[in-house]
Design a protein around this motif. Structure first.
Motif, PDB file in Angstrom:
ATOM      1  N   ILE A 229      -5.655  -3.325  15.674  1.00  0.00           N
ATOM      2  CA  ILE A 229      -6.358  -2.760  14.520  1.00  0.00           C
ATOM      3  C   ILE A 229      -5.430  -1.799  13.803  1.00  0.00           C
ATOM      4  N   ILE A 230      -5.329  -1.957  12.497  1.00  0.00           N
ATOM      5  CA  ILE A 230      -4.481  -1.075  11.686  1.00  0.00           C
ATOM      6  C   ILE A 230      -5.348  -0.378  10.643  1.00  0.00           C
ATOM      7  N   GLY A 231      -5.239   0.945  10.571  1.00  0.00           N
ATOM      8  CA  GLY A 231      -6.027   1.702   9.608  1.00  0.00           C
ATOM      9  C   GLY A 231      -5.183   2.602   8.738  1.00  0.00           C
ATOM     10  N   SER A 232      -4.654   3.669   9.314  1.00  0.00           N
ATOM     11  CA  SER A 232      -3.949   4.692   8.537  1.00  0.00           C
ATOM     12  C   SER A 232      -2.770   4.120   7.757  1.00  0.00           C
ATOM     13  N   ALA A 233      -2.007   3.223   8.389  1.00  0.00           N
ATOM     14  CA  ALA A 233      -0.838   2.641   7.702  1.00  0.00           C
ATOM     15  C   ALA A 233      -1.271   1.847   6.477  1.00  0.00           C
ATOM     16  N   PHE A 234      -2.410   1.181   6.571  1.00  0.00           N
ATOM     17  CA  PHE A 234      -2.913   0.409   5.437  1.00  0.00           C
ATOM     18  C   PHE A 234      -3.447   1.337   4.345  1.00  0.00           C
ATOM     19  N   ILE A 235      -4.149   2.395   4.732  1.00  0.00           N
ATOM     20  CA  ILE A 235      -4.665   3.361   3.754  1.00  0.00           C
ATOM     21  C   ILE A 235      -3.523   3.963   2.942  1.00  0.00           C
ATOM     22  N   LYS A 236      -2.399   4.237   3.611  1.00  0.00           N
ATOM     23  CA  LYS A 236      -1.240   4.798   2.906  1.00  0.00           C
ATOM     24  C   LYS A 236      -0.725   3.827   1.846  1.00  0.00           C
ATOM     25  N   VAL A 237      -0.712   2.537   2.159  1.00  0.00           N
ATOM     26  CA  VAL A 237      -0.272   1.531   1.186  1.00  0.00           C
ATOM     27  C   VAL A 237      -1.232   1.480   0.003  1.00  0.00           C
ATOM     28  N   VAL A 238      -2.510   1.456   0.290  1.00  0.00           N
ATOM     29  CA  VAL A 238      -3.539   1.385  -0.754  1.00  0.00           C
ATOM     30  C   VAL A 238      -3.477   2.623  -1.654  1.00  0.00           C
ATOM     31  N   SER A 239      -3.217   3.774  -1.050  1.00  0.00           N
ATOM     32  CA  SER A 239      -3.261   5.041  -1.803  1.00  0.00           C
ATOM     33  C   SER A 239      -2.175   5.132  -2.869  1.00  0.00           C
ATOM     34  N   THR A 240      -1.066   4.405  -2.670  1.00  0.00           N
ATOM     35  CA  THR A 240       0.037   4.476  -3.636  1.00  0.00           C
ATOM     36  C   THR A 240       0.213   3.172  -4.415  1.00  0.00           C
ATOM     37  N   SER A 241      -0.700   2.236  -4.208  1.00  0.00           N
ATOM     38  CA  SER A 241      -0.541   0.902  -4.801  1.00  0.00           C
ATOM     39  C   SER A 241      -0.742   0.906  -6.320  1.00  0.00           C
ATOM     40  N   LYS A 242       0.129   0.157  -6.984  1.00  0.00           N
ATOM     41  CA  LYS A 242      -0.016  -0.064  -8.428  1.00  0.00           C
ATOM     42  C   LYS A 242      -0.667  -1.427  -8.699  1.00  0.00           C
ATOM     43  N   ASN A 243      -0.623  -2.305  -7.673  1.00  0.00           N
ATOM     44  CA  ASN A 243      -1.249  -3.624  -7.770  1.00  0.00           C
ATOM     45  C   ASN A 243      -1.804  -3.974  -6.391  1.00  0.00           C
ATOM     46  N   LEU A 244      -3.107  -3.790  -6.207  1.00  0.00           N
ATOM     47  CA  LEU A 244      -3.705  -3.938  -4.885  1.00  0.00           C
ATOM     48  C   LEU A 244      -3.487  -5.338  -4.297  1.00  0.00           C
ATOM     49  N   GLN A 245      -3.719  -6.380  -5.091  1.00  0.00           N
ATOM     50  CA  GLN A 245      -3.579  -7.739  -4.562  1.00  0.00           C
ATOM     51  C   GLN A 245      -2.163  -7.999  -4.030  1.00  0.00           C
ATOM     52  N   THR A 246      -1.175  -7.666  -4.833  1.00  0.00           N
ATOM     53  CA  THR A 246       0.222  -7.908  -4.454  1.00  0.00           C
ATOM     54  C   THR A 246       0.622  -7.076  -3.245  1.00  0.00           C
ATOM     55  N   ASP A 247       0.280  -5.804  -3.268  1.00  0.00           N
ATOM     56  CA  ASP A 247       0.700  -4.899  -2.188  1.00  0.00           C
ATOM     57  C   ASP A 247      -0.024  -5.208  -0.872  1.00  0.00           C
ATOM     58  N   ILE A 248      -1.290  -5.591  -0.963  1.00  0.00           N
ATOM     59  CA  ILE A 248      -2.046  -5.925   0.250  1.00  0.00           C
ATOM     60  C   ILE A 248      -1.492  -7.194   0.892  1.00  0.00           C
ATOM     61  N   LYS A 249      -1.192  -8.175   0.069  1.00  0.00           N
ATOM     62  CA  LYS A 249      -0.610  -9.422   0.596  1.00  0.00           C
ATOM     63  C   LYS A 249       0.729  -9.148   1.284  1.00  0.00           C
ATOM     64  N   ALA A 250       1.562  -8.339   0.655  1.00  0.00           N
ATOM     65  CA  ALA A 250       2.868  -8.003   1.237  1.00  0.00           C
ATOM     66  C   ALA A 250       2.696  -7.254   2.553  1.00  0.00           C
ATOM     67  N   PHE A 251       1.730  -6.352   2.616  1.00  0.00           N
ATOM     68  CA  PHE A 251       1.469  -5.566   3.829  1.00  0.00           C
ATOM     69  C   PHE A 251       1.036  -6.472   4.983  1.00  0.00           C
ATOM     70  N   VAL A 252       0.047  -7.313   4.738  1.00  0.00           N
ATOM     71  CA  VAL A 252      -0.460  -8.205   5.792  1.00  0.00           C
ATOM     72  C   VAL A 252       0.633  -9.139   6.292  1.00  0.00           C
ATOM     73  N   GLN A 253       1.415  -9.691   5.375  1.00  0.00           N
ATOM     74  CA  GLN A 253       2.503 -10.591   5.774  1.00  0.00           C
ATOM     75  C   GLN A 253       3.558  -9.854   6.599  1.00  0.00           C
ATOM     76  N   ALA A 254       3.854  -8.616   6.223  1.00  0.00           N
ATOM     77  CA  ALA A 254       4.840  -7.824   6.963  1.00  0.00           C
ATOM     78  C   ALA A 254       4.347  -7.519   8.381  1.00  0.00           C
ATOM     79  N   ILE A 255       3.081  -7.178   8.516  1.00  0.00           N
ATOM     80  CA  ILE A 255       2.522  -6.890   9.844  1.00  0.00           C
ATOM     81  C   ILE A 255       2.561  -8.132  10.726  1.00  0.00           C
ATOM     82  N   LYS A 256       2.194  -9.260  10.144  1.00  0.00           N
ATOM     83  CA  LYS A 256       2.151 -10.514  10.912  1.00  0.00           C
ATOM     84  C   LYS A 256       3.543 -11.127  11.097  1.00  0.00           C
ATOM     85  N   GLY A 257       4.536 -10.587  10.392  1.00  0.00           N
ATOM     86  CA  GLY A 257       5.882 -11.136  10.509  1.00  0.00           C
ATOM     87  C   GLY A 257       6.023 -12.464   9.802  1.00  0.00           C
ATOM     88  N   ALA A 258       5.198 -12.657   8.771  1.00  0.00           N
ATOM     89  CA  ALA A 258       5.203 -13.944   8.042  1.00  0.00           C
ATOM     90  C   ALA A 258       6.354 -13.977   7.024  1.00  0.00           C
TER      91      ALA A 258
END
Length: 258
Positions: A229-258
């Motif tokens: 489970i990931i929470g704080s690291a994701f909140i930090k990404v969301v808090s500074t995001s200029k494009n939620l869709q793009t940044d969220i996709k990049a975050f999830v892929q990075a965590i999964k190593g995709a």
């Protein structure tokens, strides 16, 4: 079948559960973030119900709670935002929060609303196990809502076995006695704790939370449990995001190593 139960039957490892705070960073971002996580490949999504005193959470999630409350977020509004979400979002949804707002809403009303909008389970860290069993389990069961319990390194074996016996879905395995986001990395002491729990051969799968922040910690946690489970690291990404869709996709892929 409950979507959470279905997930754990279909996928046995590397399950990624991502937490975010409803109504953050902006009041109407709840469904935007949820849809982006679903589309990006998160396996499970945990939506935080903002609360004024989130005692289990660290500075990052506490701050997001306060901003969401200042934005005007409430339990009632969250259900309104989630209404009609199910045709476009397939991922299992958990609501995470504290028992007071749920009691104020009314336990049965709350569970009924969860069923209506397609919420699959709840995580309420300050709901005592015995109170849940004696007063609320029948209501949760009536509406098909799973209650996810937390265990910590300090939880006794007998209590863990009792939680396992009354649980469905998964058990939230808190990696340390600290608050969320307080540290990063996984220590030898934590790995000993994970091994001890594995040796108990519990019926329910576990997800490890607290201190998971990147691919390395996700992979390591997933080697000891069904996922993390990931929470704080994701909140930090969301808090500074200029494009939620793009940044969220990049975050999830990075965590999964995709």
């Amino acid at each position: 079948m409950n979507r959470i139960t279905q997930l754990f039957e279909q996928k046995k490892n590397n399950i990624l559960n991502v937490y975010f705070t409803a109504g953050y960073p902006e009041l109407n971002d709840t469904t935007t973030v949820l849809k982006a996580l679903d589309e990006s490949g998160a396996d499970l999504v945990e939506i935080g119900m903002p609360y004024s005193d989130p005692v289990a959470d660290g500075e990052t999630i506490q701050a997001s709670n306060q901003i969401a409350l200042d934005n005007g977020m409430s339990v009632k509004l969250l259900f309104e935002q989630l209404a009609g979400i199910r045709p476009s979002v397939k991922v299992p949804i958990l609501l995470m929060g504290y028992i007071n707002p749920v009691l104020q809403f009314g336990i049965e009303n709350f569970c009924q609303k969860c069923q209506e909008v397609g919420v699959d389970g709840l995580i309420l860290p300050d709901l005592p196990v015995d109170v849940y069993e004696e007063e609320y389990k029948a209501i949760f069961d009536k509406y098909g809502i799973l209650n996810i319990f937390l265990i910590t390194p300090q939880t006794s074996e007998s209590r863990i076995r009792h939680i396992d016996a009354i649980s469905a879905g998964f058990i939230y395995m808190v990696s340390s006695a600290s608050i969320t986001g307080a540290k990063s990395g996984i220590s030898d002491v934590q790995e000993e704790y994970f091994a001890r729990i594995n040796a108990m051969n519990l019926t329910n799968p576990r997800l490890i939370g607290f201190g998971i922040s990147d691919n390395e910690t996700f992979v390591k946690a997933s080697s000891h449990a069904a996922g993390a489970i990931i929470g704080s690291a994701f909140i930090k990404v969301v808090s500074t995001s200029k494009n939620l869709q793009t940044d969220i996709k990049a975050f999830v892929q990075a965590i999964k190593g995709a």
